[in-house]
Design an enzyme around this catalytic site. Structure first.
Site, PDB file in Angstrom:
ATOM      1  N   SER A   1      -9.573   1.979   3.159  1.00 57.72           N
ATOM      2  CA  SER A   1      -8.736   2.709   2.234  1.00 57.72           C
ATOM      3  C   SER A   1      -7.723   1.829   1.501  1.00 57.72           C
ATOM      4  O   SER A   1      -7.156   2.257   0.500  1.00 57.72           O
ATOM      5  CB  SER A   1      -7.967   3.810   2.987  1.00 57.72           C
ATOM      6  OG  SER A   1      -7.116   3.229   3.968  1.00 57.72           O
TER       7      SER A   1
ATOM      8  N   SER B   1      -9.612  -0.289   7.453  1.00 58.29           N
ATOM      9  CA  SER B   1      -9.123  -0.251   6.071  1.00 58.29           C
ATOM     10  C   SER B   1      -8.412  -1.481   5.550  1.00 58.29           C
ATOM     11  O   SER B   1      -8.067  -1.532   4.375  1.00 58.29           O
ATOM     12  CB  SER B   1      -8.196   0.941   5.895  1.00 58.29           C
ATOM     13  OG  SER B   1      -8.962   2.090   5.763  1.00 58.29           O
TER      14      SER B   1
ATOM     15  N   LYS C   1       0.853  -1.196   0.000  1.00 54.07           N
ATOM     16  CA  LYS C   1       0.000   0.000   0.000  1.00 54.07           C
ATOM     17  C   LYS C   1       0.884   1.240   0.000  1.00 54.07           C
ATOM     18  O   LYS C   1       1.885   1.294   0.713  1.00 54.07           O
ATOM     19  CB  LYS C   1      -0.898  -0.019   1.235  1.00 54.07           C
ATOM     20  CG  LYS C   1      -1.887   1.138   1.317  1.00 54.07           C
ATOM     21  CD  LYS C   1      -2.771   1.008   2.553  1.00 54.07           C
ATOM     22  CE  LYS C   1      -3.788   2.121   2.662  1.00 54.07           C
ATOM     23  NZ  LYS C   1      -4.632   1.996   3.872  1.00 54.07           N
TER      24      LYS C   1
END
Ligand code: GLN
Length: 483
Positions: free
Chosen positions: A155, A179, A80
């Site tokens: 997210s 997330s 990420k």
């Protein structure tokens, strides 16, 4: 033949070990897959092929010499884009960091590489990890590989979508309010949020420091255990990383679930829970019962206050953490400015997106003199009450099972103009972040329209072993029922 879909950590590593393939070939196969899928899905923002090939060659040389291979040898991973990677652009999904190239690696990434994993590139996410749909990225939304008209969750949407579309064997995400678990649920993969302090946050771009957790998104529960094994443990670079022994998580998976006490909290099955999600979760709970688990009703009475508490604490911490993006150091700097304060204002105005600005304003307000006691301090007190809810529940049960999200993946654009309804997507996940306990989302069914549904399992502090063990049982019967 495209071999990426069938690969787990075990199958990838043993193929490299037995020389039926090479780490370099695995990397190439994944880049080919990314080439094919990423145009639609938009999960990867940056690829680092040179670094990946160097790593792969190192593994292949070790394998050719017949030397023992590390536990993740040759396994392709995506990261990420909120985790710093030395020499590889790291944007946090924000325009303000569009050109930022960190000079160091996040500890979790460094540990993966030291264990032989091969970093393919960086994954799209909501800007500074603020969001539940990945629509807040400055680099465009990610699409859900199970249905391209839907969001992948957020997210860590890029991290979940990359695994679901076989663009990586596993990925790392971060979880501040859900997330990792919510996008895992939306994309039909496994997502594990470890206990706060289990995994070092060094090199993670901070959103809300007392809530931020790094964890894996994987195809299987066993892979989640294997990744946690590598990234867990004290790191002198993060003073909040805990000095707690790291057990053998993979061996926990083999233990039976018979006799375990599993808590079901009324508050997690109230209004707003989609009927199909409720049914799938109830079926999973019944199956756990049939395996010999005792199902115990528990109450988490402060649950209704979790969302407001989270959005006060998270925004307050974010407003402080994001003060560092001032146009002076690593961030975007506005051109043609005349004064220092104009540079600050314009750089931040041009660099941050709408949701980030909204949160900076909310958080600054909650921390301001005169409001601090009424908002921030009050929220911290409720956080203590939420913690005591969990302590009481965990004095009676070994784990708590809930839906991960009140709905399956929603459509792109469906909630993007309604921040409050977007915030409610986190209703079942934020409390674990506030309390710091570990949680996993594991697929437990599909809706009539074929969308994945996730079951969440929460455990006591540092008892990821329990959470993984129950998740393994769910994975086993879910796979059986799919045939
Ligand atoms: N959706 C939540 C938020 O927008 C959680 C984000 C996260 O866990 N990073 O704050």
């Amino acid at each position: 033949m495209d071999l990426t879909p069938s690969l787990t950590i075990d199958t990838a590593r043993s193929a490299v070990e037995q020389r039926t393939t090479t780490a370099a070939a695995l990397v190439e196969a994944h880049y080919a897959r990314i080439q094919k899928e990423n145009g639609q899905i938009n999960a990867f923002l940056t690829l680092c092929k040179e670094r990946a090939m160097e790593e792969a060659d190192r593994i292949d040389r070790t394998a050719a010499e017949g030397k023992p291979l590390p536990p993740l040898a040759g396994v392709p991973v995506g990261i990420k884009d909120v985790m710093s990677t030395r020499g590889v652009r790291t944007t946090a999904g924000s325009k303000i960091l569009e050109k930022y190239i960190p000079p160091f690696d996040c500890t979790a990434v460094a540990r993966l590489e030291a264990a032989g994993a091969v970093v393919l590139g960086k994954l799209n996410c909501d800007e500074f990890a603020m969001g539940s749909s990945n629509e807040n990225s400055a680099y465009g939304p990610v699409r859900n590989p199970r249905d391209l008209t839907r969001v992948p969750g957020g997210s860590s949407g890029g991290s979940a979508a990359a695994v679901a579309a076989d663009m990586a064997v596993f990925t790392l995400g971060s979880d501040t309010g859900g997330s990792i678990r919510q996008p895992a649920s939306f994309c039909g993969v496994v997502g594990l949020m470890p206990t706060y302090g289990r995994v070092s946050r060094y090199g993670l771009i901070a959103f809300a420091s007392s809530l931020d957790h790094i964890g894996p998104l994987t195809k299987t529960v066993k892979d989640a255990a294997a990744v946690l094994q590598i990234i867990a443990g004290r790191d002198p670079m993060d003073s909040t990383s805990a000095e707690v022994p790291v057990p053998d998580f993979v061996s926990e998976l083999g233990k039976p679930v018979r006799g375990l006490k599993l808590g079901v909290a009324r508050e997690y099955f109230a209004d707003g829970l989609d009927e199909e999600v409720r049914q799938a979760v109830e079926v999973a709970i019944d199956k756990l019962k049939a395996l010999g688990c005792e199902i115990v009703q528990v109450s988490l009475p402060h649950t209704p206050f979790a969302i407001p508490t989270y959005y006060l604490i998270a925004t307050a911490e974010a407003s402080s953490n994001l003060a560092r993006y001032d146009g002076v150091r690593y961030s975007h700097r506005a051109r043609g400015v005349k004064t220092l304060s104009e540079m600050y204002r314009r750089s931040r105005d041009e660099g941050f997106g709408a949701e980030v600005k909204r949160r900076i304003m909310l958080g600054t307000y909650a921390l301001s003199t005169g409001y601090y006691d009424a908002y921030y301090l009050k929220a911290q007190k409720v956080r203590t009450l939420l913690t005591s809810d969990f302590e009481k529940a965990f004095s009676k049960v070994d784990a708590i099972v809930t839906p991960t999200s009140p709905t399956a993946a929603f459509r792109l654009g469906e909630k993007s103009n309604d921040p409050l309804s977007m915030y409610l997507a986190d209703i079942y996940t934020v409390t674990a972040d506030l309390v710091g306990v570990p949680g996993i989302s594991v697929p437990c069914g599909v809706s009539r329209s074929g969308l994945p549904i996730g079951l969440q399992i929460l455990g006591r502090h540092f008892d990821e072993g329990m959470v993984l063990r129950v998740a393994q049982a769910v994975e086993n019967f879910t796979a059986d029922s799919r045939g």
